[in-house]
Write an enzyme that holds these catalytic residues in place. Sequence first.
Site, PDB file in Angstrom:
ATOM      1  N   CYS A   2      30.225  -8.364  -3.860  1.00 43.72           N
ATOM      2  CA  CYS A   2      29.251  -8.269  -2.758  1.00 43.72           C
ATOM      3  C   CYS A   2      29.879  -7.527  -1.583  1.00 43.72           C
ATOM      4  O   CYS A   2      31.041  -7.161  -1.616  1.00 43.72           O
ATOM      5  CB  CYS A   2      28.866  -9.679  -2.335  1.00 43.72           C
ATOM      6  SG  CYS A   2      28.367 -10.683  -3.716  1.00 43.72           S
ATOM      7  N   ARG A  27      28.770  -0.035  -3.374  1.00 40.95           N
ATOM      8  CA  ARG A  27      29.375  -1.064  -4.228  1.00 40.95           C
ATOM      9  C   ARG A  27      28.393  -1.614  -5.245  1.00 40.95           C
ATOM     10  O   ARG A  27      28.750  -2.407  -6.108  1.00 40.95           O
ATOM     11  CB  ARG A  27      29.877  -2.233  -3.351  1.00 40.95           C
ATOM     12  CG  ARG A  27      30.963  -1.847  -2.366  1.00 40.95           C
ATOM     13  CD  ARG A  27      31.055  -2.849  -1.235  1.00 40.95           C
ATOM     14  NE  ARG A  27      31.577  -4.128  -1.662  1.00 40.95           N
ATOM     15  CZ  ARG A  27      32.836  -4.535  -1.430  1.00 40.95           C
ATOM     16  NH1 ARG A  27      33.661  -3.737  -0.808  1.00 40.95           N
ATOM     17  NH2 ARG A  27      33.254  -5.702  -1.823  1.00 40.95           N
ATOM     18  N   TRP A  74      25.895  -8.896  -5.045  1.00 40.94           N
ATOM     19  CA  TRP A  74      26.012  -8.492  -6.454  1.00 40.94           C
ATOM     20  C   TRP A  74      25.974  -9.813  -7.206  1.00 40.94           C
ATOM     21  O   TRP A  74      26.948 -10.570  -7.210  1.00 40.94           O
ATOM     22  CB  TRP A  74      27.329  -7.756  -6.673  1.00 40.94           C
ATOM     23  CG  TRP A  74      27.650  -7.515  -8.106  1.00 40.94           C
ATOM     24  CD1 TRP A  74      28.391  -8.315  -8.929  1.00 40.94           C
ATOM     25  CD2 TRP A  74      27.222  -6.429  -8.929  1.00 40.94           C
ATOM     26  NE1 TRP A  74      28.461  -7.782 -10.185  1.00 40.94           N
ATOM     27  CE2 TRP A  74      27.751  -6.628 -10.226  1.00 40.94           C
ATOM     28  CE3 TRP A  74      26.462  -5.305  -8.703  1.00 40.94           C
ATOM     29  CZ2 TRP A  74      27.538  -5.747 -11.277  1.00 40.94           C
ATOM     30  CZ3 TRP A  74      26.243  -4.427  -9.762  1.00 40.94           C
ATOM     31  CH2 TRP A  74      26.758  -4.652 -11.019  1.00 40.94           C
ATOM     32  N   ASN A 100      31.667 -13.710  -0.289  1.00 42.47           N
ATOM     33  CA  ASN A 100      32.083 -12.873  -1.415  1.00 42.47           C
ATOM     34  C   ASN A 100      33.007 -13.714  -2.259  1.00 42.47           C
ATOM     35  O   ASN A 100      33.856 -14.417  -1.715  1.00 42.47           O
ATOM     36  CB  ASN A 100      32.947 -11.689  -0.919  1.00 42.47           C
ATOM     37  CG  ASN A 100      32.113 -10.458  -0.727  1.00 42.47           C
ATOM     38  OD1 ASN A 100      30.916 -10.501  -0.954  1.00 42.47           O
ATOM     39  ND2 ASN A 100      32.746  -9.382  -0.310  1.00 42.47           N
ATOM     40  N   GLY A 101      32.891 -13.633  -3.589  1.00 37.40           N
ATOM     41  CA  GLY A 101      33.826 -14.371  -4.438  1.00 37.40           C
ATOM     42  C   GLY A 101      33.077 -15.372  -5.304  1.00 37.40           C
ATOM     43  O   GLY A 101      31.853 -15.366  -5.370  1.00 37.40           O
ATOM     44  N   GLU A 485      36.322   5.037 -29.011  1.00 36.73           N
ATOM     45  CA  GLU A 485      36.110   4.977 -27.552  1.00 36.73           C
ATOM     46  C   GLU A 485      36.946   6.026 -26.848  1.00 36.73           C
ATOM     47  O   GLU A 485      36.482   6.698 -25.926  1.00 36.73           O
ATOM     48  CB  GLU A 485      36.436   3.569 -27.052  1.00 36.73           C
ATOM     49  CG  GLU A 485      36.525   3.404 -25.545  1.00 36.73           C
ATOM     50  CD  GLU A 485      35.255   3.774 -24.787  1.00 36.73           C
ATOM     51  OE1 GLU A 485      34.213   4.024 -25.419  1.00 36.73           O
ATOM     52  OE2 GLU A 485      35.325   3.845 -23.549  1.00 36.73           O
ATOM     53  N   LYS A 489      35.467   8.960 -24.371  1.00 35.75           N
ATOM     54  CA  LYS A 489      35.920   9.120 -22.977  1.00 35.75           C
ATOM     55  C   LYS A 489      36.255  10.564 -22.665  1.00 35.75           C
ATOM     56  O   LYS A 489      35.796  11.135 -21.695  1.00 35.75           O
ATOM     57  CB  LYS A 489      37.140   8.228 -22.710  1.00 35.75           C
ATOM     58  CG  LYS A 489      36.802   6.777 -22.505  1.00 35.75           C
ATOM     59  CD  LYS A 489      36.313   6.442 -21.130  1.00 35.75           C
ATOM     60  CE  LYS A 489      34.899   6.046 -20.938  1.00 35.75           C
ATOM     61  NZ  LYS A 489      34.058   5.447 -21.875  1.00 35.75           N
ATOM     62  N   GLU A 492      33.157  12.810 -22.747  1.00 36.48           N
ATOM     63  CA  GLU A 492      32.242  12.570 -21.627  1.00 36.48           C
ATOM     64  C   GLU A 492      32.689  13.280 -20.362  1.00 36.48           C
ATOM     65  O   GLU A 492      31.878  13.789 -19.604  1.00 36.48           O
ATOM     66  CB  GLU A 492      32.249  11.073 -21.293  1.00 36.48           C
ATOM     67  CG  GLU A 492      31.361  10.204 -22.058  1.00 36.48           C
ATOM     68  CD  GLU A 492      31.254   8.850 -21.391  1.00 36.48           C
ATOM     69  OE1 GLU A 492      30.223   8.593 -20.771  1.00 36.48           O
ATOM     70  OE2 GLU A 492      32.209   8.070 -21.487  1.00 36.48           O
ATOM     71  N   HIS A 508      40.296  12.043 -46.171  1.00 38.32           N
ATOM     72  CA  HIS A 508      39.018  12.338 -46.846  1.00 38.32           C
ATOM     73  C   HIS A 508      38.262  13.441 -46.122  1.00 38.32           C
ATOM     74  O   HIS A 508      37.037  13.456 -46.112  1.00 38.32           O
ATOM     75  CB  HIS A 508      38.176  11.059 -46.913  1.00 38.32           C
ATOM     76  CG  HIS A 508      38.851   9.959 -47.652  1.00 38.32           C
ATOM     77  ND1 HIS A 508      38.953   9.932 -49.025  1.00 38.32           N
ATOM     78  CD2 HIS A 508      39.544   8.877 -47.208  1.00 38.32           C
ATOM     79  CE1 HIS A 508      39.625   8.865 -49.396  1.00 38.32           C
ATOM     80  NE2 HIS A 508      40.005   8.201 -48.322  1.00 38.32           N
ATOM     81  N   LYS A 607      24.315   6.861 -15.560  1.00 40.56           N
ATOM     82  CA  LYS A 607      25.063   5.602 -15.690  1.00 40.56           C
ATOM     83  C   LYS A 607      24.289   4.607 -16.545  1.00 40.56           C
ATOM     84  O   LYS A 607      24.858   3.858 -17.304  1.00 40.56           O
ATOM     85  CB  LYS A 607      25.336   4.995 -14.307  1.00 40.56           C
ATOM     86  CG  LYS A 607      26.154   3.705 -14.341  1.00 40.56           C
ATOM     87  CD  LYS A 607      27.506   3.910 -14.962  1.00 40.56           C
ATOM     88  CE  LYS A 607      28.273   2.633 -15.198  1.00 40.56           C
ATOM     89  NZ  LYS A 607      29.447   2.838 -16.065  1.00 40.56           N
TER      90      LYS A 607
END
Length: 612
Positions: A2, A27, A74, A100-101, A485, A489, A492, A508, A607
């Site tokens: 947050c 954020r 958040w 926050n937290g 992955e 990356k 992208e 193969h 995103k």
Amino acid sequence: MCGIIAYVGKQNSAPILLEGLKKLEYRGYDSAGISVCNRENIITVKSAGKVEELENKLGKRKISGTIGIAHTRWATHGKPNDINSHPHADCQENIHLVHNGIIENYQELKKFLQKKKHKFKSETDSEVLAHLIEEFGKNLGFKDAVLEALKMIRGTYGLAIISKKEQGKMLVARNGSPLVIGVGDGECVIASDVSALICHTDKVIYLEDGEVAEIDKDGYSITNIKNKKVNKEISKLTWNIEKSQKGGFPHFMLKEIFEQPEAIRNCLRGRIDKFLKDENFPVLGGLKPVEKKLRKINKIIIVACGTSYYSGLVGKYMFEEYAGISTEVEYASEFRYRKSVLCGRTAVIAISQSGETADTLAAIREAKSRGALTLGIVNVVGSSISRETDGGSYTLSGPEIGVASTKAFTSQITVLALWTMMFGRQRKMTFSATEKIAKELKKIPEMVEKIVKNNKDIKKIAKKYMTAENFLYMGRKYNYPIAMEGALKIKEISYIHAEGYPSGEMKHGPIALIDEDFPSIFICPKDSVYEKNISGIQEIKARGGKIIAVATEGDKNMKKIADDVIYIPKTLEMLTPMLAVVPLQMFAYYFGVLKGFNVDQPRNLAKSVTVE
Ligand code: AGP
């Protein structure tokens, strides 16, 4: 994660607070709110949605007052809506605070307070603190009540608190969630990060954990939680706003790679500590409603896209090896067109950072319509997939701004490991076997910290291979998904061709691609398939291919075989993917930066892919 902004001074606080909330929008958040001391009252306005919705609500009310607090939320506990957004107040609406937290012991505190007849409005952990201060305030002054309440908190907080009865002052406190006090001329601006206050002053005080500041129009005094005075230096800011939003990092992607230790700690917080003491299962509240059904499932189908699909592949190995549940992983965009054989004993698990990916959401709806139990592993609280599944867990990795997913991926694997322990314990997995995983999982954050500290060496390797236009990524068993992955990356964010393959597949076909201009990245930790991987590396070397190996610390043999080696700490085989992926994230990042591309917003990508 947050955002907090608060003001004590001579100016009208509302405009300053709104301006600060806008600086914190980067954020990521789902709701916002503001409270202002207005004569002997405190006026609060809150709104789900963006800051401009709060501004519209505020616009109709001219709130004057020189002390105020504000917050962008958040969501971690409770849906994103007006009631759950901050500031939160006590029963008398005397204490107002932004937080926050995560308060880990909020349920037990809530029960304690409910017994004392406190009435709660929201589902949040933060509101509990307002009532706790109120309870202590029955016999103590404002600051002492706050100090006593903070001593009962287990978890993390960044706080700004005002009281109707104590007009003219504000208390701010920090434990595990950053808070900075901007010291201006006859005023203080307090924020969760400097980007929200840098336009007011370049003189700041960084609160440390366990410190509490009392601020009024004459200045500030800082103590520790035992009310012992603490002398603090005023630092001078050298950052600009853009740099401060990235915490000093050049890009959000690099910031989020470095945030992974904290993200994994947040994901584990409150979920295995009690298990390691006396519980039989990891504490996974989101699975409680479906716990009985989970005992009966005999098949899992994981549906996801992109990076989330690859974390699902890791989960497949975990579920099959430790819980003995047959597991398939399917691209969500394919699942929805298959006639998969589903029944009441099939669980369909959706993995999604955004929780809004159209193909994954469609796959979940398809699974539900055919009677399967649906579960979600999601980062964004209150997102569609989290709401439409029968149960699930949040990865709690905080907002991920960079389009290329990094910390969300390692947090997804963290949740999959927790679910493996849950499913395993529901079946034949012994407590000691589960305890071994839990103890090792707790060490992963510091292992990741060790790898990211090696970033300069990884940057050097990226530079050395700058001219390559193709890469082959190889890995076996738990690290085959990491090869996939790693290839995604670099594709992208560097726009070069790269393919991930299970290393056993190399002979193969793909090995035909190898020559001295076609390097391979080989994930080859000391695990159950190490020898097989070494032979694969030698087959590539024999054809003149260059090898960058991800190997286990201490494996000196690798230095003789590979052209370049990036070492990762030794850990359980099932957890190596959380370590092996980090060098590949950094390799891709530096490759993209060295090519001069916008690594935070790569071309053609979004995103969250909310279209099919
Ligand atoms: C990952 O780096 C990409 N941005 C992309 O593949 C992403 O993982 C995919 O679109 C799925 O998104 P989700 O996790 O939000 O569902």
